[in-house]
Design a protein around this motif. Structure first.
Motif, PDB file in Angstrom:
ATOM      1  N   ARG A 148      -9.608   6.541   3.144  1.00  0.00           N
ATOM      2  CA  ARG A 148      -8.184   5.999   3.013  1.00  0.00           C
ATOM      3  C   ARG A 148      -8.024   4.971   2.423  1.00  0.00           C
ATOM      4  NH1 ARG A 148      -5.253   6.964   8.653  1.00  0.00           N
ATOM      5  NH2 ARG A 148      -3.656   5.902   7.303  1.00  0.00           N
ATOM      6  N   SER A 149      -6.999   4.474   1.597  1.00  0.00           N
ATOM      7  CA  SER A 149      -6.921   3.285   0.994  1.00  0.00           C
ATOM      8  C   SER A 149      -6.916   2.134   1.733  1.00  0.00           C
ATOM      9  CB  SER A 149      -5.581   3.453   0.108  1.00  0.00           C
ATOM     10  OG  SER A 149      -4.478   3.430   0.857  1.00  0.00           O
ATOM     11  N   LEU A 150      -6.550   2.221   2.954  1.00  0.00           N
ATOM     12  CA  LEU A 150      -6.460   0.924   3.735  1.00  0.00           C
ATOM     13  C   LEU A 150      -7.935   0.672   4.035  1.00  0.00           C
ATOM     14  CD1 LEU A 150      -3.396   1.569   5.943  1.00  0.00           C
ATOM     15  CD2 LEU A 150      -3.489   0.065   3.922  1.00  0.00           C
ATOM     16  N   LYS A 151      -8.621   1.516   4.100  1.00  0.00           N
ATOM     17  CA  LYS A 151     -10.152   1.336   4.489  1.00  0.00           C
ATOM     18  C   LYS A 151     -10.900   0.747   3.424  1.00  0.00           C
ATOM     19  CE  LYS A 151      -9.380   2.867   8.828  1.00  0.00           C
ATOM     20  NZ  LYS A 151      -9.580   2.096   9.901  1.00  0.00           N
ATOM     21  N   ILE A 167       4.804   9.322  -5.583  1.00  0.00           N
ATOM     22  CA  ILE A 167       4.219   8.048  -6.374  1.00  0.00           C
ATOM     23  C   ILE A 167       5.128   7.027  -5.642  1.00  0.00           C
ATOM     24  CG2 ILE A 167       4.317   6.756  -8.212  1.00  0.00           C
ATOM     25  CD1 ILE A 167       3.403   9.131  -9.888  1.00  0.00           C
ATOM     26  N   LEU A 168       6.229   7.056  -5.669  1.00  0.00           N
ATOM     27  CA  LEU A 168       7.392   5.981  -5.154  1.00  0.00           C
ATOM     28  C   LEU A 168       7.207   5.804  -3.655  1.00  0.00           C
ATOM     29  CD1 LEU A 168      10.500   6.866  -6.764  1.00  0.00           C
ATOM     30  CD2 LEU A 168       9.152   5.043  -7.327  1.00  0.00           C
ATOM     31  N   ALA A 169       6.686   7.006  -2.886  1.00  0.00           N
ATOM     32  CA  ALA A 169       6.577   6.715  -1.483  1.00  0.00           C
ATOM     33  C   ALA A 169       5.151   6.219  -1.180  1.00  0.00           C
ATOM     34  CB  ALA A 169       6.540   8.190  -0.818  1.00  0.00           C
ATOM     35  N   GLU A 170       4.249   6.473  -2.011  1.00  0.00           N
ATOM     36  CA  GLU A 170       2.844   5.756  -1.656  1.00  0.00           C
ATOM     37  C   GLU A 170       2.969   4.231  -2.021  1.00  0.00           C
ATOM     38  OE1 GLU A 170      -0.512   9.080  -2.432  1.00  0.00           O
ATOM     39  OE2 GLU A 170       0.377   8.158  -4.211  1.00  0.00           O
ATOM     40  N   SER A 171       3.715   4.020  -3.184  1.00  0.00           N
ATOM     41  CA  SER A 171       3.625   2.453  -3.412  1.00  0.00           C
ATOM     42  C   SER A 171       4.647   1.751  -2.435  1.00  0.00           C
ATOM     43  CB  SER A 171       4.383   2.202  -4.807  1.00  0.00           C
ATOM     44  OG  SER A 171       5.673   2.774  -4.925  1.00  0.00           O
ATOM     45  N   ALA A 172       5.534   2.525  -1.798  1.00  0.00           N
ATOM     46  CA  ALA A 172       6.518   1.708  -0.664  1.00  0.00           C
ATOM     47  C   ALA A 172       5.586   1.636   0.586  1.00  0.00           C
ATOM     48  CB  ALA A 172       7.613   2.730  -0.439  1.00  0.00           C
ATOM     49  N   TYR A 173       4.751   2.746   0.850  1.00  0.00           N
ATOM     50  CA  TYR A 173       3.926   2.734   2.082  1.00  0.00           C
ATOM     51  C   TYR A 173       2.871   1.453   1.804  1.00  0.00           C
ATOM     52  CZ  TYR A 173       0.482   4.271   5.499  1.00  0.00           C
ATOM     53  OH  TYR A 173      -0.608   4.218   6.644  1.00  0.00           O
ATOM     54  N   ALA A 174       2.352   1.296   0.654  1.00  0.00           N
ATOM     55  CA  ALA A 174       1.307   0.438   0.377  1.00  0.00           C
ATOM     56  C   ALA A 174       1.998  -1.065   0.774  1.00  0.00           C
ATOM     57  CB  ALA A 174       0.751   0.408  -0.907  1.00  0.00           C
ATOM     58  N   GLN A 175       3.200  -1.457   0.072  1.00  0.00           N
ATOM     59  CA  GLN A 175       3.731  -2.648   0.482  1.00  0.00           C
ATOM     60  C   GLN A 175       4.141  -2.909   1.953  1.00  0.00           C
ATOM     61  OE1 GLN A 175       6.893  -4.279  -2.342  1.00  0.00           O
ATOM     62  NE2 GLN A 175       7.914  -4.787  -0.456  1.00  0.00           N
ATOM     63  N   PHE A 176       4.733  -1.531   2.666  1.00  0.00           N
ATOM     64  CA  PHE A 176       5.109  -1.651   3.958  1.00  0.00           C
ATOM     65  C   PHE A 176       3.788  -2.163   4.876  1.00  0.00           C
ATOM     66  CE2 PHE A 176       5.313   0.530   8.172  1.00  0.00           C
ATOM     67  CZ  PHE A 176       6.575   0.108   8.580  1.00  0.00           C
ATOM     68  N   GLN A 177       2.336  -1.822   4.515  1.00  0.00           N
ATOM     69  CA  GLN A 177       1.587  -2.173   5.303  1.00  0.00           C
ATOM     70  C   GLN A 177       1.138  -3.626   5.101  1.00  0.00           C
ATOM     71  OE1 GLN A 177      -0.441  -0.107   7.134  1.00  0.00           O
ATOM     72  NE2 GLN A 177       1.183   1.435   6.429  1.00  0.00           N
ATOM     73  N   SER A 178       1.651  -4.446   4.371  1.00  0.00           N
ATOM     74  CA  SER A 178       1.514  -5.897   4.003  1.00  0.00           C
ATOM     75  C   SER A 178       2.657  -6.683   4.605  1.00  0.00           C
ATOM     76  CB  SER A 178       1.331  -6.305   2.391  1.00  0.00           C
ATOM     77  OG  SER A 178       2.694  -6.019   1.920  1.00  0.00           O
ATOM     78  N   GLU A 179       3.536  -5.980   5.040  1.00  0.00           N
ATOM     79  CA  GLU A 179       4.878  -6.954   5.963  1.00  0.00           C
ATOM     80  C   GLU A 179       4.903  -6.949   7.201  1.00  0.00           C
ATOM     81  OE1 GLU A 179       8.053  -5.834   2.072  1.00  0.00           O
ATOM     82  OE2 GLU A 179       8.111  -4.658   4.258  1.00  0.00           O
TER      83      GLU A 179
END
Length: 699
Positions: free
Chosen positions: A189-192, A558-570
């Motif tokens: 998983r990208s977060l790992k 693609i749009l959902a994955e980029s939004a999810y990636a930013q959401f993790q940093s907020e």
């Protein structure tokens, strides 16, 4: 940073008597080592900085010549500020370097307009970057974590072990093997994965490595769910084990590929033989008549075919990840559409995919470009002394949500005020004795660059206020009024950043994630209906899904994955020490999108590909499959309405109706193609259950 900044500053100021070169040498290090957040180990950061040297020099040149007029400086800030921020679509490294590159454009974009000093500016910038590259490369070596390719190799090896275990008595995974499979899948998983090692770029190798990881995760998940005696699936499982072993060898960085470099899996090599054997075993199992086989056997056969498809996909993607474009000769289009696409076109696909107001990358780029342009306009019209400090405050304090921005500003202003008081005291006591500043500056640099990032933005702003005062006191005579100028600039820059944080998408990725995932599930529902109808129609309808609807689903993903990636940093709220409250499992929704794409591609293979399910469905199985597809799509639309922040969807009820479950109705005489499609729909329903499960979490 302290060593590089002090060395460059003192070398040019006191060694060569060039204050301009000294300033640029110092701020080059501050830009790309302090303000930037380039991920990776020292050697990885050094390589990134080295590649960015031409870009840095170009920014200094452009900033110097555009600073002649306020309007040209503002226009340049708007365009270049947007471009540098939007470059984050290229992956974590461009995203991390963006703020530092912005600073290197901001620094020369202020008067005095002196093109004759351009040479000194370029020399100072080059020297500062060169010292930074050497320091990153050779000072304080860090242990390198496992790369994504190594993690994928381990996952493939784990899949091979699990497949062998399932093919032999007792035909089930041991608790240890099941735990290893889950851990290997979670590790991809990208977060790992450290940011520097995430395959997030638009190139063939990065896309293929991402594809490899997704296929490996799917393979491990399907193997964990497989149980029961193998019967006719033993040959497939043994083929999966052998191909997964070859894939692990190919991905392992130290052993290298077994296939000749630049060749996709095919006859004539170890991995090619394993690929061909598994493809033939899958075709034989798919073409075998259902006959009097029990439904439980047909369900297991369908699950084994999904396992084989994931293993074949993983092997092909791994060959592309290792060999790049040279390995694309035998790769079929469709899911590997990027294999033969030129690199500029792949970049264009990535940029075009995010060039819209629903992309968080686009939103962030617009927000920061407008804020920087406004700051440059105010600094130019009011002839703000040291106006670049105001722009630096705007750049460093603006966040993706208005709550986080104002929270950051409050703490930063308190820190800046404290630093300004200390600065005024130091400048009053020391006065024009520059030798004192020269002695104290390196020690203060080390203190500021060590304590600031640890203690937070307030400490960082306060310590940096004292640092820049010591720097400018050596460049020109300074009094205690310099502290007031610094405080005024930071206040103006903070207000500008806060205003644009309020006006431009103030909630960051929070609402956008809900919209993006809701749109993803709507596109997935359309694909599910089209795929179910295509499979029910038989071979004539094959390939109907791989068109416009397929591409729209990929774009929504693609749009959902980029939004999810930013959401993790907020953070949920600035300064909060508690985790987010339980909410939708966004990761499950993203996996539902991937599973929809993969299942549609597998079940509606184009005629040029060896379709494993050639038999037509009878009237009763076709009707049952179409109805089940409609129910799954309806469930997707219900979850979509619930997640969309602009909608008023009701809460999603738990699935208690057995009609929702795939194998509730098993029409007599249904062919294997029916069970393969129903198995896919059943896995999608499992994903949807996880999205809104009470124990689901936002992480």
């Amino acid at each position: 940073m302290a060593l590089v900044g002090a060395a460059g500053f003192y070398l040019f100021l006191y060694g060569f008597g060039s204050p301009v070169a000294a300033t640029y040498a110092l701020f080059s290090a501050v830009a790309l080592a302090g303000l930037s957040r380039i991920p990776g180990t020292g050697p990885q950061r050094a390589a990134t900085v080295l590649r960015l040297v031409p870009v840095c020099l170009l920014l200094v040149v452009v900033g110097t010549f555009l600073s002649v007029r306020t309007w040209s400086a503002v226009a340049g800030m708007l365009v270049i500020g947007f471009a540098l921020a939007f470059a984050a679509v290229g992956g974590p490294r461009p995203a991390g370097a963006g703020p530092g590159l912005q600073l290197l454009y901001i620094l020369p974009s202020f008067p005095p307009y002196d093109p004759h000093s351009l040479g000194a500016r370029l020399i100072g910038t080059t020297a500062g970057l060169a010292l930074l590259v050497l320091a990153e490369r050779y000072l304080f070596p860090e242990p390198a974590p496992p790369s994504y390719r190594e993690l994928a190799a381990r996952a493939a090896g784990t899949a091979a072990h699990c497949a062998r275990e399932l093919a032999a008595p007792p035909y089930a995974l041991s608790p240890d093997s099941d735990g290893r499979a889950r851990a290997a899948g979670t590790g991809l998983r990208s977060l790992k994965v450290p940011e520097a090692d995430r395959p997030a770029g638009p190139g063939v190798r990065d896309r293929a490595l991402t594809h490899t990881g997704l296929a490996a995760r799917t393979l491990l998940s399907r193997l964990s769910a497989l149980h029961g005696p193998p019967d006719g699936t033993g040959e497939v499982l043994r083929g999966v084990a052998r191909l997964a072993e070859h894939t692990a060898d190919e991905l392992a960085p130290r052993t290298g590929p077994r296939t000749a470099p630049g060749k996709a899996p095919g006859p004539g090599s170890g991995s090619g033989d394993a690929y061909g054997e598994l493809a033939r075993a899958r075709a034989r199992l798919a073409a075998a008549p259902a006959g009097p086989a029990a439904p439980a056997v047909l369900r297991r056969d369908a699950a084994a075919l999904e396992v084989a498809d994931a293993a074949l996909t993983m092997a092909t993607a791994a060959s592309l990840a290792v060999g790049g474009r040279t390995a694309a000769d035998r790769v079929l289009p469709g899911r590997f559409w990027y294999a033969r696409t030129p690199a500029p076109l792949l970049w264009w696909h990535r940029i075009r995919g995010h060039a819209g107001r629903r992309s968080v990358f686009f939103q962030n780029a617009v927000r920061i470009a407008l804020a920087l342009a406004a700051a440059r306009l105010i600094a130019g019209l009011d002839t703000l002394p040291h106006g670049f400090w105001a722009m630096l405050a705007t750049l460093s304090l603006t966040r993706t949500t208005v709550g986080e921005t104002w929270g950051t500003i409050r703490v930063a202003l308190v820190g800046t005020f404290a630093g300004a008081l200390l600065t005024a005291a130091v400048l009053t006591v020391v006065g024009p004795h520059t030798a004192v500043y020269a002695v104290i500056l390196p020690v203060w640099m080390l203190f500021a660059f060590t304590v600031g990032p640890v203690r937070g933005v307030g400490w960082a702003q306060g310590l940096f206020t004292v640092l820049v005062a010591m720097v400018f006191a050596q460049l020109a005579p300074a009094t205690w009024r310099l502290a007031g100028v610094r405080m005024l600039d930071v206040l103006i820059g903070s207000l500008i950043g806060g205003a644009f944080g309020l006006l431009a998408w103030p909630r960051g990725a929070h609402d956008e994630l809900g919209r993006a995932v809701a749109g993803l599930l709507r596109r997935a529902a359309e694909t599910v209906v089209a795929t179910s109808a295509s499979v029910a129609a038989g071979p004539v309808g094959e390939g109907a899904v791989a068109g416009r609807g397929y591409r729209s689903l990929r774009h929504a993903l693609i749009l959902a994955e980029s939004a999810y990636a930013q959401f993790q940093s907020e953070p949920a709220r600035f300064g909060a020490a508690v985790p987010r409250p339980a909410g939708p499992d966004w990761q499950a929704a993203l996996m539902a999108g991937h599973h929809t794409l993969w299942g549609a591609d597998r079940l509606t293979a184009p005629p040029a590909a060896p379709a494993p399910f050639a038999a037509a469905l009878g009237p009763e199985p076709a009707e049952g499959l179409t109805g089940l597809g409609d129910r799954v799509a309806g469930r997707m639309l219900l979850v979509s309405a619930h997640l969309d922040p602009g909608g008023d969807g009701p809460p999603v009820p738990a699935l208690r109706d057995p009609a929702y479950r795939g194998f509730a109705a098993e029409p007599p005489g249904a062919p294997r193609r029916y069970y393969a499609a129903v198995s896919w729909l059943d896995s999608l329903m499992t994903d949807l259950e996880r999205v809104t499960a009470p124990e689901g979490g936002t992480r």
